[in-house]
Design a protein around this motif. Structure first.
Motif, PDB file in Angstrom:
ATOM      1  N   SER B 123       0.728  -1.242   0.102  1.00 12.96           N
ATOM      2  CA  SER B 123      -0.153  -0.065   0.105  1.00 12.96           C
ATOM      3  C   SER B 123       0.828   1.377  -0.022  1.00 12.96           C
ATOM      4  O   SER B 123       0.480   2.266  -0.360  1.00 12.96           O
ATOM      5  N   LYS B 124       2.089   1.133   0.370  1.00 12.61           N
ATOM      6  CA  LYS B 124       2.991   2.242   0.249  1.00 12.61           C
ATOM      7  C   LYS B 124       3.761   2.442  -1.061  1.00 12.61           C
ATOM      8  O   LYS B 124       4.044   3.384  -1.248  1.00 12.61           O
ATOM      9  N   VAL B 125       3.704   1.308  -1.744  1.00 14.24           N
ATOM     10  CA  VAL B 125       4.385   1.387  -2.965  1.00 14.24           C
ATOM     11  C   VAL B 125       3.963   2.116  -4.061  1.00 14.24           C
ATOM     12  O   VAL B 125       2.405   2.110  -4.025  1.00 14.24           O
ATOM     13  N   GLY B 126       4.623   3.160  -4.601  1.00 14.89           N
ATOM     14  CA  GLY B 126       3.880   4.136  -5.528  1.00 14.89           C
ATOM     15  C   GLY B 126       3.650   5.560  -5.015  1.00 14.89           C
ATOM     16  O   GLY B 126       3.670   6.482  -5.681  1.00 14.89           O
ATOM     17  N   GLU B 127       3.691   5.597  -3.845  1.00  8.31           N
ATOM     18  CA  GLU B 127       3.521   6.831  -2.946  1.00  8.31           C
ATOM     19  C   GLU B 127       4.580   7.550  -3.422  1.00  8.31           C
ATOM     20  O   GLU B 127       5.753   7.207  -3.399  1.00  8.31           O
ATOM     21  N   ARG B 128       4.304   9.009  -3.637  1.00  6.27           N
ATOM     22  CA  ARG B 128       5.558  10.076  -4.107  1.00  6.27           C
ATOM     23  C   ARG B 128       5.732  10.583  -2.950  1.00  6.27           C
ATOM     24  O   ARG B 128       5.079  11.215  -2.054  1.00  6.27           O
ATOM     25  N   ILE B 129       7.176  10.797  -2.531  1.00  5.36           N
ATOM     26  CA  ILE B 129       7.772  11.622  -1.713  1.00  5.36           C
ATOM     27  C   ILE B 129       8.819  12.496  -2.035  1.00  5.36           C
ATOM     28  O   ILE B 129       9.775  12.049  -2.695  1.00  5.36           O
ATOM     29  N   GLY B 130       8.532  13.636  -2.268  1.00  4.49           N
ATOM     30  CA  GLY B 130       9.532  14.644  -2.718  1.00  4.49           C
ATOM     31  C   GLY B 130       9.480  14.334  -4.271  1.00  4.49           C
ATOM     32  O   GLY B 130       8.397  14.141  -4.832  1.00  4.49           O
ATOM     33  N   ASP B 131      10.377  13.963  -4.786  1.00  3.32           N
ATOM     34  CA  ASP B 131      10.546  13.745  -6.297  1.00  3.32           C
ATOM     35  C   ASP B 131      10.616  12.098  -6.608  1.00  3.32           C
ATOM     36  O   ASP B 131      11.241  11.661  -7.574  1.00  3.32           O
ATOM     37  N   LEU B 132      10.630  11.314  -5.463  1.00  2.00           N
ATOM     38  CA  LEU B 132      10.795   9.855  -5.555  1.00  2.00           C
ATOM     39  C   LEU B 132       9.606   9.160  -5.166  1.00  2.00           C
ATOM     40  O   LEU B 132       8.668   9.475  -4.405  1.00  2.00           O
TER      41      LEU B 132
END
Lengths: 236, 236
Positions: B123-132
């Motif tokens: 469920s966390k995979v794919g989430e964007r944090i900053g530009d990653l």
DNA sequence: GCATGTGAATAGATTCACAGCG
DNA sequence: CGCTGTGAATCTATTCACATGC
């Protein structure tokens, strides 16, 4: 009963007691009743002689030919570390890191209770995190007095860290944990410890570079002087 | 030019170089061109003899009667620490702490670049944090190969930290920084450092308790045996 | 003259090795 | 017999103090 802590415990030993404590907690969970210095050393990632010497500073709590009683040793170390009581903690600075710390119910473990959150930014004051509301840093003296704050955690930018430390000290806080990348000074009667991500990374970098250099020295012929383009990463 | 690092630099010195670096950066900003061991010691929070001995391991970079050239020393320390290149970093585990670390543009400073974020939780995979974007931990081998990952930061729960360390090592990562409260083991060719909040708090607790006990010993008459109710906090 | 660089002295931590005891 | 507890030996780090050289 009056003879509490007659021995002077070396700093290096104090720093390892929490490791033993953690290992013993694991053993207690798995219903193990006694443990040898050998096994405890393995769990704590140190060597057995060190474990025995460290524990001997606390007292002669082992049984020759058998080992240490897990529960008893747990209690002795907890007591020595002052974890049989709860220390009220305040977190100063609620940026990314402060938030993360405030939500660390898990990491905090027994012995510590976050009782207040403060920040200098008026827009953050009033925000609720968990079951606490952020208060203004100017309230520190009142908060410290009301809650009996023992430990202050600094999670502010480096630029204001010293000022925050001064305020904590002025409010009567005598233990400070600093997460800001800055060197702080506090009076002699105050304990100060730091956690510094960038320092840790830089230390890793030192040894990493050393390894890469060693590999290159092996790979390249040790004859010619300076390799022209040595700027490719060599992490294969 | 071939004689790079002929000296064996003590571990304790390596751990202080980042402090000197930081202090020198401050001096460089304020346009100071030279600095004495005395002043540098003050900024870094150590004593002057230590500064001189530490710096002498790097080479004779000072001028007698004058001090050290700030820019030159900055460069030498940076080089020694391997900060003249950028090390690609991966963060494993994007809970509270991982998030905070991923957003630490400031703390990271020069020399390190977060190039990947991974987590085991779909469920966390794919989430964007900053530009990653967060990728799955199973992709670690590919990520490590593609990005030439040098350093892995473990910000997972303790229960999976060893497994993550093993995966990092298997993927070729040779420097690991562990934030999980667990003792990890890695092969000899891998560097491992840890940052452990609860250990730091427990160390503070030890000295805090000691102070409180000392105060009580002063306040109370040293006659009678055990004080009945000693469970009030004594932080005045 | 003045601050570095460094041998020598000291302090502290780790490891060894074995006596002591359950 | 097995494992702790601890002096003694070793290793590492810190501090002193001064000769050295700009």
């Amino acid at each position: 009963m009056v003879e509490r802590s007659r021995r002077r415990i070396p700093e290096a030993t104090v720093a390892r007691l929490p490791l033993y404590l953690r290992s013993l907690l694991e053993m207690a969970e798995s219903k193990t009743t006694t443990i040898s210095s050998e096994r405890l050393a393995e769990l704590a990632g140190v060597n057995a002689a060190k474990v025995r010497k460290d524990l001997s500073y606390l007292g002669s709590y082992g049984t020759r030919g058998v080992g240490y009683d897990v529960e008893f040793l747990l209690y002795q170390i907890s007591r020595e570390l002052g974890l049989t009581q709860d220390w009220p903690v305040v977190i100063v600075g609620l940026g990314n890191l402060g938030h993360a710390l405030a939500n660390y119910r898990g990491f905090m473990a027994r012995g510590f209770r976050i009782v207040a959150l403060v920040d200098a930014d008026p827009s953050k004051v009033g925000e609720r995190i968990g079951d606490l509301a952020v208060r203004h840093v100017d309230d520190l003296p009142a908060i410290a007095a009301d809650e009996g704050i023992a430990i202050g955690i600094i999670a502010t930018p480096a630029s204001v860290a010293q000022e925050v430390a001064d305020r904590l000290v002025a409010a009567g806080v005598t233990s400070v944990l600093n997460f800001a990348p800055a060197v702080l000074t506090v009076p002699a009667h105050v304990s100060l410890r730091k956690v510094d991500l960038s320092i840790e990374l830089q230390i890793l970098s030192f040894y990493q570079q050393r390894r890469v250099a060693a590999e290159q020295a092996l790979a390249a012929p040790p004859a010619a002087s300076a390799p022209a383009s040595a700027d490719e990463a060599a992490t294969a």
